[in-house]
Design a protein around this motif. Structure first.
Motif, PDB file in Angstrom:
ATOM      1  N   UNK A   1      29.985  29.560  45.763  1.00 40.22           N
ATOM      2  CA  UNK A   1      30.383  29.805  44.370  1.00 40.22           C
ATOM      3  C   UNK A   1      31.301  31.014  44.269  1.00 40.22           C
ATOM      4  N   UNK A   2      31.039  32.047  45.076  1.00 42.50           N
ATOM      5  CA  UNK A   2      31.885  33.241  45.041  1.00 42.50           C
ATOM      6  C   UNK A   2      33.310  32.894  45.459  1.00 42.50           C
ATOM      7  N   UNK A   3      33.450  32.086  46.507  1.00 42.92           N
ATOM      8  CA  UNK A   3      34.787  31.685  46.960  1.00 42.92           C
ATOM      9  C   UNK A   3      35.500  30.882  45.872  1.00 42.92           C
ATOM     10  N   UNK A   4      34.784  29.966  45.234  1.00 43.95           N
ATOM     11  CA  UNK A   4      35.379  29.177  44.155  1.00 43.95           C
ATOM     12  C   UNK A   4      35.746  30.057  42.967  1.00 43.95           C
ATOM     13  N   UNK A   5      34.874  31.017  42.658  1.00 41.60           N
ATOM     14  CA  UNK A   5      35.124  31.920  41.533  1.00 41.60           C
ATOM     15  C   UNK A   5      36.347  32.784  41.795  1.00 41.60           C
ATOM     16  N   UNK A   6      36.483  33.291  43.018  1.00 43.63           N
ATOM     17  CA  UNK A   6      37.651  34.107  43.368  1.00 43.63           C
ATOM     18  C   UNK A   6      38.934  33.295  43.265  1.00 43.63           C
ATOM     19  N   UNK A   7      38.881  32.034  43.683  1.00 44.91           N
ATOM     20  CA  UNK A   7      40.059  31.164  43.579  1.00 44.91           C
ATOM     21  C   UNK A   7      40.410  30.938  42.105  1.00 44.91           C
ATOM     22  N   UNK A   8      39.400  30.691  41.298  1.00 44.17           N
ATOM     23  CA  UNK A   8      39.605  30.482  39.869  1.00 44.17           C
ATOM     24  C   UNK A   8      40.160  31.737  39.214  1.00 44.17           C
ATOM     25  N   UNK A   9      39.611  32.908  39.584  1.00 41.25           N
ATOM     26  CA  UNK A   9      40.115  34.174  39.039  1.00 41.25           C
ATOM     27  C   UNK A   9      41.591  34.351  39.373  1.00 41.25           C
ATOM     28  N   UNK A  10      41.970  34.043  40.610  1.00 44.17           N
ATOM     29  CA  UNK A  10      43.371  34.190  41.027  1.00 44.17           C
ATOM     30  C   UNK A  10      44.277  33.273  40.210  1.00 44.17           C
TER      31      UNK A  10
ATOM     32  N   UNK B   1      43.698  32.146  37.140  1.00 38.67           N
ATOM     33  CA  UNK B   1      43.778  32.677  35.772  1.00 38.67           C
ATOM     34  C   UNK B   1      44.732  33.869  35.720  1.00 38.67           C
ATOM     35  N   UNK B   2      44.621  34.765  36.702  1.00 35.10           N
ATOM     36  CA  UNK B   2      45.497  35.939  36.731  1.00 35.10           C
ATOM     37  C   UNK B   2      46.959  35.524  36.860  1.00 35.10           C
ATOM     38  N   UNK B   3      47.200  34.488  37.660  1.00 35.83           N
ATOM     39  CA  UNK B   3      48.569  33.998  37.820  1.00 35.83           C
ATOM     40  C   UNK B   3      49.079  33.425  36.489  1.00 35.83           C
ATOM     41  N   UNK B   4      48.230  32.690  35.781  1.00 36.83           N
ATOM     42  CA  UNK B   4      48.612  32.161  34.468  1.00 36.83           C
ATOM     43  C   UNK B   4      48.927  33.287  33.490  1.00 36.83           C
ATOM     44  N   UNK B   5      48.107  34.334  33.517  1.00 36.73           N
ATOM     45  CA  UNK B   5      48.322  35.464  32.607  1.00 36.73           C
ATOM     46  C   UNK B   5      49.639  36.182  32.911  1.00 36.73           C
ATOM     47  N   UNK B   6      50.002  36.251  34.192  1.00 40.21           N
ATOM     48  CA  UNK B   6      51.233  36.952  34.581  1.00 40.21           C
ATOM     49  C   UNK B   6      52.487  36.174  34.210  1.00 40.21           C
ATOM     50  N   UNK B   7      52.387  34.847  34.121  1.00 42.76           N
ATOM     51  CA  UNK B   7      53.574  34.052  33.796  1.00 42.76           C
ATOM     52  C   UNK B   7      54.002  34.240  32.350  1.00 42.76           C
ATOM     53  N   UNK B   8      53.039  34.604  31.480  1.00 43.02           N
ATOM     54  CA  UNK B   8      53.376  34.815  30.076  1.00 43.02           C
ATOM     55  C   UNK B   8      53.560  33.537  29.288  1.00 43.02           C
TER      56      UNK B   8
END
Length: 149
Positions: free
Chosen positions: A47-56, A58-65
């Protein structure tokens, strides 16, 4: 405290059952057996590995604007909850046991203990019902540690 046993594989015992044999669950196990070592189940690591992938992602989506302000705020809130909650859920080890027969199956972290309840006695969530491959094999092998199941 019970004396540790020799592992069947010849090395140092890795699991609770390898160390102490079959033990019936009681509320006083914590005083008799140490709660130390890694989580024996390992759902937390998956779950931690999946969560880290999901976090990455989301962060990429946030950076695209490209997200609306409302969606971006919601995603930032989700990230904050994940980052605050995950380490706390995984920290303390608990004695996992079969609720039907009382045998201790091992020491697992709080996060795995919560996830395991979704599988017993049958999958009770969409996530558990759709589990396949290594995840399902991991849970099945852990639950099978009870000699009476």
């Amino acid at each position: 405290m019970a004396a540790p046993r020799q592992s069947k594989t010849g090395g140092a015992p890795r699991t609770f059952i390898e160390r102490y044999g079959l033990v019936q669950y009681t509320g006083r196990l914590g005083a008799r057996y140490p709660r130390e070592g890694p989580c024996e189940l390992g759902l937390c690591r998956i779950k931690q590995a999946r969560t880290e992938q999901w976090q990455a992602e989301i962060k990429q989506l946030l950076q695209t604007g490209t997200l609306s302000t409302r969606k971006a705020t919601a995603y930032e809130a989700i990230l904050a909850i994940i980052e605050a909650e995950w380490p706390r859920r995984s920290a303390m080890l608990v004695f996992d046991h079969c609720h039907r027969h009382g045998w201790v199956r091992g020491l697992i972290c709080g996060a795995c203990n919560i996830e395991l309840t979704l599988f017993e006695p049958e999958p009770r969530s969409e996530w558990a019902a759709n589990a396949t491959g290594s995840l399902l094999a991991l849970v099945t092998a852990h639950v099978a540690k009870c000699p009476d199941c």
